[in-house]
Structure formats: structure tokens, C-alpha cells
Design an enzyme around this catalytic site. Structure first.
Site, mmCIF file in Angstrom:
data_model
loop_
_atom_site.group_PDB
_atom_site.id
_atom_site.type_symbol
_atom_site.label_atom_id
_atom_site.label_comp_id
_atom_site.label_asym_id
_atom_site.label_seq_id
_atom_site.Cartn_x
_atom_site.Cartn_y
_atom_site.Cartn_z
ATOM 1 N N ASP A 81 41.877 51.602 -48.890
ATOM 2 C CA ASP A 81 43.311 51.720 -48.587
ATOM 3 C C ASP A 81 43.673 53.167 -48.253
ATOM 4 O O ASP A 81 44.477 53.439 -47.364
ATOM 5 C CB ASP A 81 44.154 51.249 -49.782
ATOM 6 C CG ASP A 81 44.216 49.723 -49.815
ATOM 7 O OD1 ASP A 81 43.879 49.117 -48.772
ATOM 8 O OD2 ASP A 81 44.564 49.159 -50.859
ATOM 9 N N LYS A 128 56.282 24.058 -26.573
ATOM 10 C CA LYS A 128 54.870 24.334 -26.858
ATOM 11 C C LYS A 128 54.756 25.734 -27.454
ATOM 12 O O LYS A 128 54.946 26.726 -26.758
ATOM 13 C CB LYS A 128 54.024 24.221 -25.593
ATOM 14 C CG LYS A 128 52.548 24.437 -25.858
ATOM 15 C CD LYS A 128 51.724 24.017 -24.667
ATOM 16 C CE LYS A 128 50.240 24.028 -24.972
ATOM 17 N NZ LYS A 128 49.701 25.360 -25.185
ATOM 18 N N GLU A 144 51.255 23.973 -35.618
ATOM 19 C CA GLU A 144 51.017 25.250 -34.955
ATOM 20 C C GLU A 144 51.552 26.353 -35.866
ATOM 21 O O GLU A 144 52.723 26.336 -36.256
ATOM 22 C CB GLU A 144 51.752 25.249 -33.600
ATOM 23 C CG GLU A 144 51.328 26.357 -32.677
ATOM 24 C CD GLU A 144 50.002 26.075 -31.943
ATOM 25 O OE1 GLU A 144 49.353 25.048 -32.226
ATOM 26 O OE2 GLU A 144 49.623 26.900 -31.108
ATOM 27 N N LYS A 168 54.133 23.888 -18.170
ATOM 28 C CA LYS A 168 54.250 25.327 -18.416
ATOM 29 C C LYS A 168 55.482 25.903 -17.708
ATOM 30 O O LYS A 168 55.867 25.416 -16.645
ATOM 31 C CB LYS A 168 52.998 26.040 -17.903
ATOM 32 C CG LYS A 168 51.724 25.649 -18.634
ATOM 33 C CD LYS A 168 51.751 26.211 -20.035
ATOM 34 C CE LYS A 168 50.485 25.966 -20.813
ATOM 35 N NZ LYS A 168 49.434 26.913 -20.597
ATOM 36 N N CYS A 178 24.532 35.748 -0.693
ATOM 37 C CA CYS A 178 23.060 35.717 -0.710
ATOM 38 C C CYS A 178 22.503 35.776 0.709
ATOM 39 O O CYS A 178 21.296 35.857 0.898
ATOM 40 C CB CYS A 178 22.558 34.463 -1.428
ATOM 41 S SG CYS A 178 22.749 32.935 -0.489
ATOM 42 N N CYS A 185 20.274 30.352 -4.506
ATOM 43 C CA CYS A 185 21.224 31.458 -4.311
ATOM 44 C C CYS A 185 21.430 32.109 -5.669
ATOM 45 O O CYS A 185 21.865 31.457 -6.614
ATOM 46 C CB CYS A 185 22.552 30.933 -3.762
ATOM 47 S SG CYS A 185 23.898 32.116 -3.920
#
Ligand code: IVH
Length: 677
Positions: A39, A119, A177, A309, A405, A432
């Protein structure tokens, strides 16, 4: 040395000490100094930082001071997996979500009850109550296995330790949550990057006392296992548990159609910044739990819910360069390298330009001033170009026709739309090296081999150091060399060894998904694993003559179409691909595919459907047959036991063929009777 430099040196030294002791304490479980001494060290470090503003810029205190999470928790398998959610970004996506639900349930109801909940951007946890007593608390972990964080969860006062009801359910699993209020976070903001990190760090403290110091909160949003099932709708569930003293989000409500979805979305978006917790969208769930059950899940997310969203945050910047990237399926993606700019709290220096057509359509050029946007974890995108700011000498961007490539790239002709694909692809497969590197990242990912400690960044590093160039190299690593790299110690090397060893035992479906054949996702991999059953059978694809025969038989599989068959054919026509997969197989113990449920009314029977059903969709009929132990085929053959004929427009030819082969025909009515008997 100047005074400033001396202060910096001492500050860095202290940070290093703290880091070291954090490791002894949290990870090794072997503290080398007393708590009081530790601490003191922390205090000195923070004091230096508060006295000298310039130290803050070094950004050393974040995630360092006393809150380092431990990985010492006991791992426990979830009773039911903790899935994730599919995302919607606009009204079109929501429209398609509602349509898909209608199609699956074979209904036509645009006013289906949806339950809307903010959410929360926090950390998910599950609380298990047996006979009304909180007996277990787990973190999400990888969705299948979580960590035992019960003692830490118990420090959150508002989580009921007992259910306040005379006869509580025998088993009740509450999903919630956990978060830190924005105001509370202000006190911690020097130690963590954002409230979500702070909540996660705090929940995963070794010592619950540390957790209890942080004011964690939660909202319950769902259930896992419940016995007996007493809830009828999502609204009913939340209503009941709130009476039992669980915290539920007061902004949750029933929504009935797309118009209301948009109104709700705008309303919550407007008050978003005034809420004391971070939210990044609204979750819409089919309210009726019976319908939820019928809809079921895809591999990773439920069909009955979606996260809509909030619109992406935007910022303006300038394109410094346009480069191309090669994905694991050979897709060539143009990427704009932009002047670094902060969007939604994250510094962005790359933005995707999607494909050649997109660049042409928007006429995007190097040097252009642009607007970019970033939503959630999605890669930032270029939204628009401000042509008024364009330099007179700027030139149209010419899309390279070759892969990094050096090989020619191609646009495929889509079988379904008969149009040329917008995406150019390199078709060299493992030949590749750029594709090979991306395939490696896929192989180690969560849904594939799931190797902890071998993420994308490490693959990138090991690839450049020539440690891993092909999948089998993962199992031949030279750990002495890794040990010499910065950031690797005995503990992390041991963990990596263990994770790699564990991943050697893999189920056939996961293996098929892992090798990254285009168009073969998790669901198709399961269908194929069910067909081949063992790796020995799967290996027959390596022999070009037998391959043809097998591919011909794949037509029978419901879910596998011409596109998938063509793609499997292409994959195994490439000798390098075959050799690489052979080498990989030699390192592994691949378990036969076991169908979870082969008991039921159609146990071990092969069925095929023709015609539409009155009350259910084809997808649901298929799920019902499979849940009853049956296997659904996609074409008529002698192997078939039943042809199930729906009332709406069955194909006459199929019925005729079935009759000729003496296959039992089941009419819709009879199908319902069998299921209800
Ligand atoms: S429902 C089957 N509702 O979002 C998954 N999730 O991306 C059902 N989350 O793991 C999830 N708020 O941690 C649901 N109101 C809410 C939520 C919510 C936050 C988180 C949750 C979940 C993640 C899925």
C-alpha cells in the site's frame, strides 16, 4: 540528469515494482512483501503522479494499481451456455430480424410483441439459486465455461442472497449485467480506461474485499436454467423477479412493430448521455417465452433476440494512403490509412473501404478528407468524402488486380444471383502466405481450436519470427525461443503449453470448421461432421477420385448446396491445402462426431420434407425432426425412411420418386399426430 528526468525514472521504477508485486500477489499467489508495504508503494507512486502532471502522459497507472485481475478462479461449466447477441445497425436490419422470426414461425404478424431493454455495456454474470439460496455465481468466460466469482458477487449488496418467496423454484439461474455507475467511475478513472474495464477488473479480484471497495451495480436481464419453468413472457419474468428484489432496468418495455422500435430507439438514444450507466444499444427480445423456445438458437446467438446498436460515432480525418489486406478466404479488402483521430474514445488510424466497387462508387482517393464512423467492435468505415476539399492534382485510385502474394485475383460469379461478386479474391489458399497467416488466426480462435494465449497479435508476431507458418507448427513450438521474447515468462509459457496440449483433442465438427473452407461455417461443419462421422472418413476427400463420389453424395444433405460443394471441391483440389491439413491431422486426436440427441420419435430415421406446413416453417420442422433424433436429407434416395409432405405446394415429382422407392410418405396431418402422440 535533469530533475524532471529523475522524477520520471523514479516513477517508472515504482511502476515496475508495483507490476512485479501484483504478479506475485495475484497471479503466482505468492506475495513477497506485506500488504502494508505494498500500500505504501502504491501511495508513493500515486503521490508522484498527482504532484507532477507530466507523469500522467506516460499512462502507467491504468490497470496497475492494486486492481490486477487474477486468473486463479475455479472454472465451472455453465448449466446452459451464455450466448452472445446478433447486432442490428439500422431499421433495415430490424425489419429483416422481424421478417426472419415470422418466416421461422411461419406466421405473418408485423405486430409481434417484442420486449425492449437497454443494452448495458458492462460485464455479464450468472447467479444460481438452489431452493431459493444463492449457491453459485459465475462469470461468462467463453460462454460454455465460466469462472467461480461467487464471493465477489456476494459483495454486491443489491444482489439477493435468498429469494424472497415461500416456495421458490428448485433451480433458478439469473443472468445479469454488472456495471459501475458513471459517477462512481470518476473516482477510479485514473486506474482504468473505462467503466467496463473497471467493473471487469473489480469482479475478478482475488480478494473479495477489494471488490467490495468498488460500488458495483447490476441489472438482471434474463434466465438460464429454471426448474420448474414458471414464467410466460420476458415481461412476466422481469416482473416476478423484481418482486423478489432483483434489480431490473426501469426503461424496459413492450414494443409492437418496426415504427415503435424506431421511436423507442430515438427516445433512449436522446436520454443516453443522462443515464448513470453506459449503454450501447437496445436489446429486442420476442416477449413470448414459448415462441422463444420454438425459435431456439444458432451456434452463437438466439434467433429470438437482437441488439440494435446506436448509430456509430463519426469523425473527420484525411486518407494518407490506401492499402489492401488479404482475408482468410482470399478476399482482398482495401483499407484507408488515415490521420489518427479519436472516435468514441478509441484512436483510429485504419478504416475499411469494403471493396473495389465501393471505392469506385464513392470515388475515394488518397489525400481525400473523409468522414469515418465506428460502431461497437465493428471495424471503422469510411462514410463519405468531402470533394470540395480535394486537391486538384489528386488521381483516381486504381484497384490492384494482384494479391499481395503476386497472384492474379478473381471476382466470382454468384450462382444464386448470376452476378459478379463485388469482392476480388486470391484463390491460392494456403499457397498465398497472406491467406495462410489469416487462416492461422482463424484456427486459434475461440470457435475453432480455442487456444488461450495464442491470439491474433501473437500469431502475427510468431509468423514474422517464422515460429508458426502453417497450422501444424503450432504443435511444434520451440518454447526456449519464445522464452527469450519480451513479455514471456515461465508462467505464461506454461499456460500456453497447456492450452496447446488441450486443443489437440478436438471434435470433428470443430476441426472441419477450423480448417477454414469457404462457405463452411459452424452450422455447415456440424452437418458435414454428421455425414462423415470420423476423421478417417473425412480424409477420403484427399483422394481426388473418391472425392468426386463423396461430393456427389453431399447433395443429399439438407443445408449443403452447390456453393458449399464447389467450395469443398476447390479447397481439396489444392495440393498445398491437402498437405497442410494432413500434417495437422497427424498432430491431433480428432473425436468422432456425436449427435447430441439421437433419441426420440424419429430416432435414427432419415427424413426429407416437401411442401410448406400450415403452422411451422421448414427450418422449424427440421429442428423438430433433429430434436427427435432424426436426420434431415436434402434429396430423395434409397437411404430415406420418410418423405414428409406439407399441404402447401409439395413437389409431385418427389412424391412419385418416393413412391417408386417404397419410401413411407407422411402427410402433414400424420406428422402432427406423430409429434403429439
Ligand atoms: S440478453 C443470449 N439483455 O450483452 C444472450 N443481454 O451481446 C441474451 N447485455 O452477454 C442476452 N444488457 O452481457 C441481454 N438487456 C440485456 C443486456 C444484455 C447487456 C449483454 C450481456 C450479453 C451480451 C450479448
Amino acid at each position: 540528469m535533469s530533475l524532471k528526468n529523475e522524477i520520471i525514472k523514479s516513477y517508472k521504477q515504482k511502476a515496475k515494482e508495483i507490476k512485479k508485486h501484483n504478479k506475485h500477489y495475484f497471479i503466482d499467489d505468492h506475495p513477497k512483501i506485506t500488504d502494508a508495504k505494498f500500500d505504501e508503494l502504491k501511495k508513493e507512486f500515486l503521490k508522484l503522479e498527482s504532484e507532477h502532471g507530466f507523469l500522467k502522459e506516460l499512462n502507467l497507472s491504468k490497470n496497475l494499481v492494486g486492481f490486477s485481475p487474477t486468473n486463479k478462479f475455479k472454472k465451472i461449466k455453465h448449466i446452459k451456455p451464455m450466448l452472445s447477441l446478433a447486432n442490428a445497425f439500422n431499421s433495415e436490419d430490424m425489419k429483416s430480424f422481424i421478417k426472419k422470426i415470422n418466416n421461422y414461425l411461419n406466421i405473418n404478424n408485423s405486430n409481434l410483441d417484442l420486449f425492449a431493454e437497454p443494452k448495458i455495456d458492462g460485464i455479464s454474470a450468472t447467479l444460481i439459486y438452489e431452493d431459493g439460496i444463492l449457491t453459485r455465481g459465475l462469470s461468462r468466460g467463453d460462454g460454455l465455461v465460466g469462472e467461480d466469482i461467487l464471493e465477489n458477487l456476494k459483495t454486491i449488496n443489491s444482489i439477493p442472497k435468498n429469494i424472497q418467496k415461500k416456495t421458490p423454484p428448485k433451480l433458478l439461474e439469473i443472468r445479469c449485467e454488472i456495471f459501475i455507475g458513471k459517477k462512481d467511475f470518476l473516482k477510479l478513472k485514473d486506474k482504468f480506461a473505462n467503466p467496463r474495464n473497471a467493473a471487469g477488473g473489480s469482479l475478478r479480484q482475488k480478494n473479495p474485499l477489494e471488490t467490495s471497495k468498488i460500488p458495483l451495480k447490476y441489472f438482471a436481464y434474463g434466465f438460464g436454467a429454471v426448474e420448474p419453468m414458471i414464467f410466460k413472457t420476458q415481461a412476466d419474468f422481469l416482473n416476478k423477479i423484481s418482486k423478489w428484489k432483483f434489480n431490473i432496468n426501469p426503461l424496459s418495455k413492450i414494443i409492437r412493430n418496426l415504427k415503435e422500435v424506431e421511436i423507442e430507439h430515438n427516445k433512449i438514444n436522446q436520454i443516453r448521455s443522462s443515464l448513470d450507466y453506459d449503454i450501447d444499444g437496445i436489446v429486442y427480445k420476442v416477449n413470448d417465452l414459448n415462441l422463444q423456445k420454438r425459435l431456439g438458437n444458432t451456434s452463437n446467438s438466439p434467433r429470438w433476440a437482437i441488439a440494435y446498436k446506436f448509430s456509430a460515432e463519426k469523425a473527420s480525418t484525411r486518407i494518407k494512403d490506401i492499402v489492401i489486406q488479404v482475408g482468410r478466404t482470399g478476399a482482398i479488402t482495401p483499407v484507408a490509412k488515415v490521420e489518427p483521430v479519436t472516435v468514441g474514445g478509441v484512436v483510429v488510424s485504419n478504416a475499411t473501404l469494403h471493396n473495389e466497387d465501393e471505392i469506385k462508387r464513392k470515388d475515394i482517393r488518397v489525400g481525400d478528407s473523409i468522414i469515418i464512423q465506428r460502431a461497437g467492435d465493428v471495424i471503422p468505415q469510411v462514410v463519405s468524402v468531402d470533394k470540395s476539399k480535394r486537391n486538384e492534382n489528386s488521381k483516381k485510385y486504381i484497384f490492384p488486380k494482384k494479391c499481395l502474394c503476386g497472384a492474379e485475383t478473381k471476382k466470382e460469379l454468384s450462382k444464386t444471383t448470376n452476378k459478379l461478386d463485388a469482392v476480388r479474391r486470391c484463390i491460392k489458399g494456403y499457397d498465398c502466405k497472406f491467406i495462410a497467416k489469416e487462416k492461422l488466426k482463424h484456427i486459434v480462435s475461440k470457435e475453432a481450436f480455442n487456444i488461450d494465449g495464442l491470439g491474433k497479435k501473437v500469431i502475427e508476431q510468431f509468423w514474422h519470427l517464422n515460429f508458426i507458418k502453417k497450422p501444424s507448427d503450432i504443435f511444434n513450438l520451440n518454447y526456449d525461443k519464445i522464452k527469450k521474447l519480451e513479455g514471456w515468462g515461465d508462467l505464461s509459457i506454461n499456460n500456453l503449453k497447456k492450452a496447446i496440449e488441450k486443443s489437440k483433442v478436438i471434435s470433428l465438427d470443430r476441426f472441419i470448421f477450423s480448417i477454414g473452407i469457404r462457405h463452411i461455417g459452424q452450422e455447415n461443419a456440424k452437418i458435414l461432421a454428421d455425414f462423415f462421422n470420423s476423421i478417417e472418413e473425412f480424409k477420403k476427400l484427399f483422394d481426388s477420385k473418391i472425392k468426386k463420389k463423396i461430393l456427389y453424395n453431399l447433395v443429399d444433405l439438407d443445408g449443403i448446396g452447390e456453393t458449399q460443394i464447389q467450395s469443398i471441391d476447390n479447397f481439396f483440389s489444392n495440393a498445398t491445402n491437402v498437405n497442410i491439413i494432413k500434417d495437422l491431422i497427424n498432430k491431433l486426436n480428432i473425436k468422432n462426431y456425436i449427435i447430441k440427441n439421437n433419441k426420440g420419435k424419429f430416432s435414427n430415421k432419415k427424413l426429407m420434407f416437401t411442401g410448406g406446413f400450415k403452422n411451422i416453417s421448414r427450418s422449424e420442422a427440421k429442428a423438430i425432426a433433429e430434436n427427435n433424433g432424426g436426420k434431415v436429407l436434402g434429396s430423395i434416395s434409397k437411404k430415406l425412411d420418410f418423405l414428409v409432405v406439407g399441404e402447401s405446394k409439395p413437389t409431385k415429382k418427389k412424391i412419385e420418386q418416393a413412391k417408386q422407392l417404397n419410401i413411407r410418405i407422411i402427410l402433414e396431418k400424420e406428422w402432427n399426430e406423430i409429434l403429439n402422440s
